[in-house]
Write a protein that holds these residues in place. Structure first.
Motif, mmCIF file in Angstrom:
data_model
loop_
_atom_site.group_PDB
_atom_site.id
_atom_site.type_symbol
_atom_site.label_atom_id
_atom_site.label_comp_id
_atom_site.label_asym_id
_atom_site.label_seq_id
_atom_site.Cartn_x
_atom_site.Cartn_y
_atom_site.Cartn_z
ATOM 1 N N ARG A 58 0.824 -1.220 0.000
ATOM 2 C CA ARG A 58 0.000 0.000 0.000
ATOM 3 C C ARG A 58 0.853 1.263 0.000
ATOM 4 N N VAL A 59 2.172 1.099 0.202
ATOM 5 C CA VAL A 59 3.069 2.243 0.345
ATOM 6 C C VAL A 59 4.095 2.227 -0.781
ATOM 7 N N ASP A 60 4.303 3.365 -1.421
ATOM 8 C CA ASP A 60 5.332 3.538 -2.445
ATOM 9 C C ASP A 60 6.570 4.093 -1.750
ATOM 10 N N THR A 61 7.584 3.243 -1.574
ATOM 11 C CA THR A 61 8.721 3.592 -0.724
ATOM 12 C C THR A 61 9.981 3.847 -1.535
ATOM 13 N N THR A 62 10.688 4.924 -1.195
ATOM 14 C CA THR A 62 12.010 5.222 -1.744
ATOM 15 C C THR A 62 12.979 5.331 -0.579
ATOM 16 N N TRP A 63 14.078 4.589 -0.659
ATOM 17 C CA TRP A 63 15.092 4.613 0.401
ATOM 18 C C TRP A 63 16.296 5.386 -0.086
ATOM 19 N N VAL A 64 16.762 6.336 0.719
ATOM 20 C CA VAL A 64 17.866 7.217 0.354
ATOM 21 C C VAL A 64 18.957 7.128 1.420
ATOM 22 N N THR A 65 20.210 6.956 0.988
ATOM 23 C CA THR A 65 21.336 6.884 1.926
ATOM 24 C C THR A 65 22.500 7.729 1.420
ATOM 25 N N ARG A 66 23.327 8.203 2.338
ATOM 26 C CA ARG A 66 24.467 9.050 1.952
ATOM 27 C C ARG A 66 25.564 8.248 1.261
ATOM 28 N N ARG A 67 25.686 6.984 1.607
ATOM 29 C CA ARG A 67 26.650 6.109 0.930
ATOM 30 C C ARG A 67 25.965 4.766 0.720
ATOM 31 N N PRO A 68 26.489 3.931 -0.167
ATOM 32 C CA PRO A 68 25.849 2.635 -0.399
ATOM 33 C C PRO A 68 25.683 1.862 0.900
ATOM 34 N N PRO A 69 24.541 1.234 1.123
ATOM 35 C CA PRO A 69 24.305 0.495 2.373
ATOM 36 C C PRO A 69 25.314 -0.629 2.560
ATOM 37 N N ARG A 70 25.735 -0.813 3.794
ATOM 38 C CA ARG A 70 26.663 -1.899 4.128
ATOM 39 C C ARG A 70 25.947 -2.876 5.055
ATOM 40 N N PHE A 71 25.474 -3.981 4.476
ATOM 41 C CA PHE A 71 24.788 -4.997 5.259
ATOM 42 C C PHE A 71 25.803 -5.936 5.894
ATOM 43 N N LEU A 72 25.600 -6.252 7.161
ATOM 44 C CA LEU A 72 26.410 -7.282 7.784
ATOM 45 C C LEU A 72 25.990 -8.642 7.244
ATOM 46 N N ALA A 73 26.873 -9.613 7.352
ATOM 47 C CA ALA A 73 26.537 -10.967 6.921
ATOM 48 C C ALA A 73 25.280 -11.440 7.641
ATOM 49 N N ASP A 74 24.482 -12.241 6.960
ATOM 50 C CA ASP A 74 23.184 -12.638 7.497
ATOM 51 C C ASP A 74 23.277 -13.369 8.826
ATOM 52 N N TYR A 75 24.376 -14.061 9.078
ATOM 53 C CA TYR A 75 24.485 -14.859 10.301
ATOM 54 C C TYR A 75 24.871 -14.000 11.516
#
Length: 352
Positions: A188-205
């Motif tokens: 139901r929501v049109d979402t845009t995500w904005v960040t100052r630098r590319p996101p850094r995801f930690l490993a899933d575990y």
């Protein structure tokens, strides 16, 4: 009338309760002054879908394990509030809820704590007010001309509040990723995500257990004079909790670079591109809530008060607890606040 005690703890959340636990073990008289009218600290104000990064057994304050929440690996915020409420009752901690501290001042060989419900004179003060009450909003051009709603993390609750709307979420940390995922997973929501630098995801575990171990290893290395590993920050910025993983794997968490300015109807980039928006959610962090300490004139760079451990360098009767690594590694977490709280209580017990 001024009341007298050994220690006043300013803040009734997790850090304040951990301080109370260790102050009692030191045999000190103390009062805990909490601004919230009910137990639970800032956890009672979080958004609906938020869960801890760690299982319950790795999210406990000193003395009592958090019970497991049935059906949940990572406890939700209501479970945390219930745990903190029970913790306060179990140890009969003297928390005065609904008490706002205005100022801490020097008064001879004591510190004077002035609140809206009275005044206390104490040998020492532990400030444990956290940062939730002081959200940070960046100075972005056009912020005053945007016609839609602007909210901070502290105001966000649920996707249903934005049904049928276009929402821009700003921020590349855990709050930004989790709120962006929360909204993006709702069609139901049109979402845009904005960040100052590319996101850094930690490993899933990696979850809070591993992060605490990394922070502890870094503290030990620094204490032993070994090189700084960078701690948690060297691993990434975003813990891939289940909703974040789900949104990421579905291709719903593709971040755009930070926009240049806001317009009346949305956001604009330097290349002229534009995204319409009905609301902006600023997940842009917090600053330590230290206004009550202003009379002591202790503020240093970046708004922090210089410390040795938890003790303020410019005022040995003041300890700061739970604001982040500068007041103890992982001290802003449930499991991490116990050690610096213990150290602070021991130092205060040695004051004369």
């Amino acid at each position: 009338m001024t009341q007298h005690t050994d220690v006043v703890v300013v803040g009734g959340g997790q850090a304040g309760l951990a301080a109370g636990y260790h102050l009692r073990r030191q045999g000190l008289e103390f009062e805990i002054l909490g601004a919230d009218p009910a137990p639970g600290g800032s956890w009672q104000h979080m958004w609906d879908s938020l869960h801890l990064f760690s299982p319950a057994e790795h999210s406990s304050l000193p003395g009592r394990l958090m019970p497991v929440q049935p059906g949940e690996t990572y406890p939700g915020t209501k479970h945390v509030v219930d745990y903190l409420t029970a913790y306060e009752k179990r140890y009969d901690l003297p928390v005065q809820h609904g008490t706002h501290v205005d100022a801490v001042r020097r008064d001879g060989d004591r510190l004077l704590v002035e609140a809206d419900t009275g005044t206390w004179r104490a040998r020492a003060v532990i400030s444990a007010t956290g940062s939730w009450s002081r959200p940070f909003l960046p100075a972005v051009p056009g912020r005053g001309v945007f016609d839609g709603r602007q909210l901070h993390t502290v105001n966000y609750r649920r996707p249903a509040d934005f049904a049928g709307q276009r929402v821009v979420v700003v921020g590349g940390g855990n709050s930004g990723a989790q709120i962006a995922a929360d909204l993006a997973l709702d069609d139901r929501v049109d979402t845009t995500w904005v960040t100052r630098r590319p996101p850094r995801f930690l490993a899933d575990y990696i979850d809070g257990r591993a992060l605490f171990d990394v922070a502890t290893a870094r503290r030990r290395a620094l204490e032993e004079g070994r090189s700084d590993s960078g701690g948690v920050a060297s691993l990434g910025d975003i813990v891939a909790v289940p909703p974040v993983r789900a949104a990421r794997d579905a291709g719903l968490l593709e971040a755009k670079p930070m926009f240049a300015r806001l317009a009346a109807d949305g956001v604009r980039w330097d290349d002229g591109s534009h995204t319409g928006s009905d609301a902006i959610v600023w997940c842009t962090g917090f600053r330590p809530a230290l206004a009550h300490l202003a009379p002591l004139n202790l503020r240093g760079p970046r708004g922090h008060i210089p410390t040795d451990g938890t003790r303020a360098l410019g005022e040995p009767r003041l300890h700061l607890l739970g604001y982040g690594d500068w007041t103890g590694p992982a001290s802003a977490t449930l499991i991490g606040v116990g050690r610096p709280a213990r150290d602070a209580a021991r130092e205060i017990a040695q004051l004369r």
